[in-house]
Design a protein around this motif. Structure first.
Motif, short mmCIF file in Angstrom:
data_model
loop_
_atom_site.label_atom_id
_atom_site.label_comp_id
_atom_site.label_asym_id
_atom_site.label_seq_id
_atom_site.Cartn_x
_atom_site.Cartn_y
_atom_site.Cartn_z
N UNK A 23 -12.18 -11.71 -5.92
CA UNK A 23 -11.03 -12.28 -6.38
C UNK A 23 -9.96 -11.02 -6.18
N UNK A 24 -10.25 -10.59 -7.28
CA UNK A 24 -9.75 -9.42 -7.58
C UNK A 24 -9.64 -8.16 -6.47
N UNK A 25 -10.57 -7.69 -5.60
CA UNK A 25 -10.59 -7.39 -4.89
C UNK A 25 -9.89 -7.26 -3.81
N UNK A 26 -10.06 -8.76 -3.16
CA UNK A 26 -8.66 -9.44 -1.83
C UNK A 26 -7.56 -9.01 -2.44
N UNK A 27 -6.91 -9.55 -3.63
CA UNK A 27 -6.35 -9.39 -4.12
C UNK A 27 -5.18 -7.40 -4.02
N UNK A 28 -6.33 -7.56 -4.39
CA UNK A 28 -5.28 -5.36 -4.46
C UNK A 28 -5.57 -4.84 -3.33
N UNK A 29 -6.88 -5.70 -2.28
CA UNK A 29 -6.87 -4.09 -1.32
C UNK A 29 -5.97 -4.63 -0.73
N UNK A 30 -5.08 -5.90 -0.50
CA UNK A 30 -3.62 -6.55 -0.35
C UNK A 30 -3.14 -5.88 -0.36
N UNK A 31 -2.74 -5.77 -1.51
CA UNK A 31 -1.44 -5.03 -2.46
C UNK A 31 -1.28 -3.66 -2.48
N UNK A 32 -2.63 -2.63 -1.90
CA UNK A 32 -2.90 -1.38 -1.40
C UNK A 32 -2.38 -0.69 -0.15
N UNK A 33 -2.56 -1.98 0.90
CA UNK A 33 -2.67 -1.70 2.48
C UNK A 33 -1.04 -1.93 2.40
N UNK A 34 -0.36 -3.29 1.67
CA UNK A 34 1.38 -3.14 1.73
C UNK A 34 1.82 -2.05 1.16
N UNK A 35 1.72 -1.28 0.10
CA UNK A 35 1.77 -0.77 -0.82
C UNK A 35 1.93 0.81 -0.20
N UNK A 36 0.58 0.88 0.09
CA UNK A 36 0.45 2.19 0.82
C UNK A 36 1.08 2.73 2.17
#
Length: 219
Positions: free
Chosen positions: A52-65
């Motif tokens: 769950x953590x790595x799905x959410x954080x990678x989605x945030x990384x993709x969006x923010x970066x």
């Protein structure tokens, strides 16, 4: 005296270093001897935390970066000839391998056809985890666990499968997903010469209590 819970599934987890388990159990007994109420609790979502953590954080990384494209923000490559090469070369040269991996995974879980299957489902699981954690703190002041299943990786050690490293976060990402304050406290040394620590989590907005109790039990 405080009311303290420890997650039984953490101590019973296959792969937890026996020395880490032993020193955490010794700390639990020490807290009991001091007069604190220390009880085991069940947390049925332990194996869902890292996915769950790595799905959410990678989605945030993709969006923010996405903004770091060599035009608006961030590193700009010198090897450019047009707009496309500016984007591609700047991001290729400016991001490390792990950052690229997380951007790619995040882009995948946010893409059409996979958004609901991964990102939306992860958000629903995060809500279950948050609700369960809130229930913990209705009864207890703090929740303790090991910080990691093992001691630190050896310098220069290379893992072809990055999930081996991701799984070291299994005991700590609950706080990241729920927004609860948490701290890692040194407990002692492993026979391999590396430090062992304990993870202590508190209720929302109880940072002052967390720091005060951490100071007390670290004496």
């Amino acid at each position: 005296p405080k009311k303290i819970a420890y997650i039984q599934e953490c101590l019973d987890r296959e792969g937890l270093d026996p020395e880490i388990k032993k020193i955490i159990e010794e700390k639990i007994n020490s807290l009991k001897d001091e007069g604190h109420l220390v009880e085991p609790i069940s947390f049925p979502y332990l194996d869902l935390l890292v996915p769950t953590y790595y799905i959410i954080t990678t989605a945030e990384a993709s969006s923010n970066l996405a903004r770091f494209d060599g035009v608006h923000y961030g590193y700009r490559s010198n090897n450019i000839s047009d707009l496309e090469s500016t984007y591609v070369n700047s991001r290729t040269e400016g991001f490390g391998e792990e950052v690229k991996r997380r951007i790619m995974l995040g882009t995948f879980v946010l893409s059409s056809g996979y958004h609901d299957a991964y990102f939306t489902k992860a958000q629903k699981i995060r809500r279950l985890i948050k609700n369960n954690t809130n229930e913990m703190f209705k009864k207890y002041d703090f929740v303790i666990s090991p910080t990691t299943p093992h001691t630190a990786f050896e310098i220069g050690q290379v893992y072809k499968d990055p999930t081996v490293m991701y799984l070291e976060d299994i005991f700590t990402v609950q706080a990241n997903l729920t927004g609860n304050p948490a701290i890692s406290l040194p407990l002692g040394m492993h026979s391999n010469g590396l430090p062992i620590s304990m993870h202590l989590m508190a209720d929302n907005f109880n940072e002052a209590g967390l720091i005060a109790f951490s100071k007390h039990i670290s004496k």
